[in-house]
Structures are given as structure tokens and as C-alpha cells.
Enzyme design. Structure first.
Site, PDB file in Angstrom:
ATOM      1  CG  ASN A 165      -1.833   1.302   1.276  1.00 35.56           C
ATOM      2  OD1 ASN A 165      -2.916   0.907   0.417  1.00 35.56           O
ATOM      3  ND2 ASN A 165      -1.483   2.236   1.817  1.00 35.56           N
ATOM      4  CG  ASP A 221      -4.772  18.935   6.455  1.00 36.00           C
ATOM      5  OD1 ASP A 221      -4.449  18.738   5.395  1.00 36.00           O
ATOM      6  OD2 ASP A 221      -5.096  18.354   7.565  1.00 36.00           O
TER       7      ASP A 221
HETATM    8  C1  LIG Z   1      -0.485  15.525  -0.640  1.00 38.40           C
HETATM    9  C2  LIG Z   1      -1.264  14.755   0.003  1.00 38.40           C
HETATM   10  C3  LIG Z   1      -1.085  14.599   1.562  1.00 38.40           C
HETATM   11  C4  LIG Z   1      -1.648  13.539   2.302  1.00 38.40           C
HETATM   12  N1  LIG Z   1      -1.309  13.754   3.442  1.00 38.40           N
HETATM   13  C5  LIG Z   1      -1.673  12.817   4.235  1.00 38.40           C
HETATM   14  C6  LIG Z   1      -1.231  12.597   5.643  1.00 38.40           C
HETATM   15  O1  LIG Z   1      -0.618  13.281   6.277  1.00 38.40           O
HETATM   16  N2  LIG Z   1      -1.728  11.490   6.338  1.00 38.40           N
HETATM   17  C7  LIG Z   1      -2.670  10.480   5.862  1.00 38.40           C
HETATM   18  O2  LIG Z   1      -3.285   9.634   6.548  1.00 38.40           O
HETATM   19  N3  LIG Z   1      -3.077  10.667   4.390  1.00 38.40           N
HETATM   20  C8  LIG Z   1      -2.590  11.710   3.662  1.00 38.40           C
HETATM   21  N4  LIG Z   1      -2.955  12.033   2.636  1.00 38.40           N
HETATM   22  C9  LIG Z   1      -4.054  10.820   1.810  1.00 38.40           C
HETATM   23  C10 LIG Z   1      -3.373   9.675   1.473  1.00 38.40           C
HETATM   24  O3  LIG Z   1      -2.355   9.845   0.361  1.00 38.40           O
HETATM   25  C11 LIG Z   1      -4.249   8.454   0.636  1.00 38.40           C
HETATM   26  O4  LIG Z   1      -5.100   9.134  -0.063  1.00 38.40           O
HETATM   27  C12 LIG Z   1      -5.054   7.999   1.739  1.00 38.40           C
HETATM   28  O5  LIG Z   1      -4.189   7.383   2.721  1.00 38.40           O
HETATM   29  C13 LIG Z   1      -5.880   6.628   1.311  1.00 38.40           C
HETATM   30  O6  LIG Z   1      -5.180   5.945   0.748  1.00 38.40           O
HETATM   31  P1  LIG Z   1      -5.130   4.280   1.154  1.00 38.40           P
HETATM   32  O7  LIG Z   1      -6.405   3.937   1.918  1.00 38.40           O
HETATM   33  O8  LIG Z   1      -4.824   3.475   0.084  1.00 38.40           O
HETATM   34  O9  LIG Z   1      -4.155   4.357   2.161  1.00 38.40           O
HETATM   35  C14 LIG Z   1      -2.428  12.866   1.596  1.00 38.40           C
HETATM   36  C15 LIG Z   1      -2.759  12.841   0.500  1.00 38.40           C
HETATM   37  C16 LIG Z   1      -2.012  13.873  -0.301  1.00 38.40           C
HETATM   38  C17 LIG Z   1      -2.463  13.969  -1.812  1.00 38.40           C
END
Ligand SMILES: Cc1cc2nc3c(=O)[nH]c(=O)nc-3n(C[C@H](O)[C@H](O)[C@H](O)COP(=O)(O)O)c2cc1C
Length: 434
Positions: free
Chosen positions: A144, A251
Site C-alpha cells: 500500500n 492542512d
Molecule cells: C498531498 C497529500 C498529502 C496527504 N497527507 C496525508 C497525511 O498526512 N496522512 C494521511 O493519512 N493521509 C494523507 N493523504 C491521503 C493519502 O495519501 C491517501 O489518499 C489515503 O491514505 C488513502 O489511501 P489508502 O487507503 O490506499 O492508504 C495525503 C494525500 C495527499 C495527496
């Protein structure tokens, strides 16, 4: 042909988009101010004060056209490329190689204070990694990849922001000991986009990156994980069950997120390219916004297409590129606008306000969207209000209970022409141009 990060920099230079800063710039507060002044353009700092040998890049993700150029498609095709890459039937795992640019240099010891990690505001919890994508391996779902902002605590450790119930959090909860992780910094635009997506559990985001543009991966030196071979910097280590205060930090909404406990990450090995480029995303500004919002456009598009003919979706920067969308439909029946509103909320669970427009309205132009509201919308006929819905953790005005999903009211405006109306009364007159 899709482009690597370094090729995207070269392309931006050739196209005249790149801002190159030769004067020595301090990553402690100064650099963020300079990046902010040029928001919307790629910017490369050739001399980083206190960090000889490093360059810093920001802004490479700050306009749709840069993604379009990296993927070799017109900007209006991006939504279709993203939708195709999200189709699980078309996914292949990236090719694995054994020698990679990201491991040209293996640092003899770990010292995170030798990396040019930016501090953005005096009130921040400290210097923050903002463009790091985190690779983990879930015992049930496999690899992931997602973004996690990382507050540097000392020479070896970060505190991570890990949103509950997503990929990293799920894997961490399952592991009784430390969770091996790799943090990759300095990634190509397709890899950044793929890491921003939330595909179903079990789908490796690096396979999505590979569908957007073929990539290669390499095994890490000290953890059983694969990382994009051409990224600039890899921090290998472990996410622990210990926590440290994470925040304050700005944020997506450009408001200050509060301090919470975040898992402590310990780094055991640092590898990087020769002449490495450290990549940064300015919190709350255009690159951060586009990476958050763009991957939701194809999911809204797919949901609305289930109920009527959707022709385009724009997640708009004024809505923090997360809370607001404009959905363009080719209206074929009286109820299409209302059905599109409900479908759009299904397509993106954090969406709060949505405007539905006809095909003659440019969803990317706020003035055109407002014009459609002014001339085609009646509040007592075309407004949908939903109360007590699942909302976004990012919306300061939502209803927040610790440990629970935020709640929110939602609003949809059907700004399409009334069904059966005389079109001439609603269509904009266009002046002839030479
Ligand atoms: C620029 C950016 C910053 C992000 N920062 C965080 C973060 O600090 N913590 C977090 O949990 N998700 C963050 N996200 C969201 C995750 O990248 C991701 O979309 C989310 O964890 C869902 O993916 P998953 O379910 O496959 O892990 C961020 C997304 C972007 C595009």
C-alpha cells in the site's frame, strides 16, 4: 511518452515554466515564502543554505497542465486517463530491477538533520516532510502506498500523520511489532498521482502508477518492500506503536490542523541518487490541492455516469480541492440534475457542496459556474440539502467527535437549464471573434 521527475524538470525549463533560484536559500522558513510567491509554477533551488550537494524542487504538481505534459495527454483527457488507470482489470505490477538510481548512494549513517526538510511557519511543530510517499506491506492486502506528512523529531525519528482506517493505519494495527516502511521523496508525477488515490484495499498504488506510465521498482536495502527505482531519496525504517505529538501544521484548507498523537517512525537506512533533489509540496497550496482533488474527479465521474450522462468533473481549488465539485452533465431528462447531485456525493464521501452544470458551461471557470447559478437556478426548485451526513475531517465547520467520522450537512445546486425550457432564453450569446 510519460516523463520521469528529472525529465519533467527539463520539460518545464524548456517550456519556460521553471523558476530557477541560484541564490542560497534557507529551508528554515525562507524557502516556503519563495515557493509561495511562485505558487502555480515549478521552482528549483540550486543552492540550499546549509545543505551542500542538495537541490530542492517544489511546484512541479501545481497545475493540471504539468500532469498532462508528464502523461503526454491534453489536460481535458486527464480524467479519462485516471479513470482507466483505476480500472483493476488493466493493472500489472511494475517491473522489478536490482540496480536503481535511488540507491546510487547509501548513506553510511542516518542523520535526518542533514536533509533539507522545510520548516514552513514559525508555529509549525517543526520541519515537515510534505511530499513523502510511504510504502508498507499489509499481511492480507499486500503493498500500500500513500502520502503521510512527517514531522522530524530528531536525527532518526519522525511523527507521522496517519488517518484512521486507511491503508497504513490498517497495516499498523495488524502488526504486533514495528511495521517496516519506506518513505520515497522526489517522485515522478504519475507516482505522486497514484499515491494520492484511494483504490480498494488490495490494489497496489504502484500498479496504478505503472498503468499511468510504466515504472520500475527496486527492493529496499533493509526492509522487504519495493520502491520506485528513479525516486530521489528513500528513507527505510519502521513505523512503531509509540506515539509523539504531531502538529501543529497547515492542512489542505489552509487552516491550522490541531496536534494529535502520531506514530513514531524510526529510520534505519538512507539511500539517494547522485546530486539528489529533495521534493516539497507547499501545504494547502496548489500542488497539495491538485494531488488531493484530482483523483476524486474520476470517482465522481463514474458515480454520476451510473445515473445520467456525465461529461466532466472539476474539483475546485476554492473548495480546498476537496469539499467542492462542479459536475458537467449532458441532460437528457427532468431529474438528471437532482440524480447527479446524489451520485456525486456517493462518488466522493467528503464532498460537501456540488454544482451541476450543462455542457455549455466550463466547470473550471468559477465565473461561468456562477453565471449558470445566476441564470438557471431557483433555490425553491433546484436546491438539495442533506443533513447529518458523513463529512470530512478537514472541514473546520463540520461536527467532530474524537475517534469518529466527522458529520456534515451537504448542499447541491442544480444549475442546469430547466427541462423543456426554450434553450434560446438560457444560452449565452457569443460575440464573433476574428
Ligand atoms: C498531498 C497529500 C498529502 C496527504 N497527507 C496525508 C497525511 O498526512 N496522512 C494521511 O493519512 N493521509 C494523507 N493523504 C491521503 C493519502 O495519501 C491517501 O489518499 C489515503 O491514505 C488513502 O489511501 P489508502 O487507503 O490506499 O492508504 C495525503 C494525500 C495527499 C495527496
Amino acid at each position: 511518452m510519460p516523463l520521469s521527475l528529472r525529465e519533467s524538470i527539463t520539460q518545464a525549463r524548456t517550456a519556460g515554466h521553471l523558476v530557477e533560484v541560484e541564490s542560497s536559500t534557507d529551508p528554515h522558513l525562507d524557502m516556503a515564502r519563495v515557493i509561495y510567491r511562485h505558487d502555480g509554477r515549478p521552482i528549483l533551488f540550486q543552492n540550499v543554505s546549509g545543505y551542500p550537494g542538495w537541490r530542492v524542487l517544489a511546484g512541479i504538481a501545481s497545475a493540471r497542465e504539468y500532469f498532462a505534459m508528464a502523461l503526454g495527454v491534453p489536460a481535458e483527457e486527464l480524467i479519462h486517463r485516471l479513470a482507466a488507470a483505476l480500472d483493476p482489470s488493466g493493472l500489472n505490477q511494475p517491473q522489478v530491477i536490482t540496480e536503481a538510481a535511488c540507491q546510487e548512494v547509501v548513506e553510511p549513517d542516518v542523520d535526518l538533520t542533514r536533509l533539507p526538510i522545510l520548516r514552513h511557519f514559525p508555529f509549525d511543530g517543526g520541519p515537515y516532510v510534505t511530499a513523502g510517499i510511504v510504502v508498507v506491506d499489509d499481511p492480507d492486502y499486500g503493498p500500500n502506498v500513500s502520502f503521510h506528512r512527517l514531522l522530524r523529531l530528531d536525527e532518526r525519528c519522525f511523527a507521522a500523520r496517519v488517518v484512521e482506517k486507511r491503508g497504513t493505519d490498517t497495516a499498523l494495527r495488524k502488526s504486533t511489532g514495528d511495521l517496516p516502511i519506506a518513505i520515497c521523496i522526489g517522485n515522478s508525477l504519475p507516482v505522486l498521482l497514484a499515491a494520492s488515490m484511494s483504490p480498494p484495499m488490495g490494489v497496489n498504488e504502484l500498479a496504478i502508477a505503472n498503468a499511468l506510465a510504466p515504472i520500475q521498482v527496486v527492493p529496499c536495502k533493509t526492509v522487504p518492500l519495493h520502491v520506485p527505482a528513479d525516486c530521489e531519496l528513500v528513507l527505510e525504517g519502521r513505523m512503531t506503536h509509540a506515539t509523539a505529538p504531531e502538529g501543529p501544521f497547515v492542512d489542505l484548507t489552509e487552516t491550522v490542523d490541531f496536534v494529535r498523537p502520531g506514530p513514531v517512525v524510526e529510520i534505519d537506512c538512507v539511500t539517494h541518487r547522485l546530486n539528489p533533489i529533495y521534493q516539497a509540496l507547499l501545504p494547502g497550496k496548489l500542488g497539495h490541492k491538485l494531488l488531493m482533488g484530482m483523483p476524486k474527479e474520476p470517482t465522481i465521474y463514474a458515480a454520476v455516469n451510473q445515473v445520467c450522462r456525465c461529461t466532466n468533473v472539476a474539483i475546485t481549488p476554492g473548495g480546498a480541492s476537496w469539499l467542492h465539485a462542479v459536475v458537467q452533465i449532458d441532460k437528457k431528462g427532468p431529474d438528471d440534475g437532482c440524480a447527479a447531485i446524489e451520485a456525486a456525493f456517493r462518488g466522493h464521501g467528503s464532498l460537501k457542496h456540488v454544482v451541476i452544470v450543462d455542457t455549455d458551461v466550463n466547470p473550471y471557470d468559477p465565473a461561468e459556474v456562477e453565471w449558470a447559478i445566476a441564470t438557471r437556478f431557483q433555490a425553491d426548485r433546484d436546491l438539495v440539502v442533506l443533513t447529518d451526513q458523513p463529512g470530512s475531517s478537514l472541514d473546520p465547520s463540520g461536527y467532530h467527535e474524537p475517534g469518529q467520522k466527522a458529520r456534515s450537512a451537504k448542499l447541491g445546486l442544480d444549475a442546469t437549464m430547466p427541462w423543456g425550457a426554450e434553450r434560446a432564453a438560457f444560452e449565452k450569446v457569443r460575440y464573433e471573434t476574428d
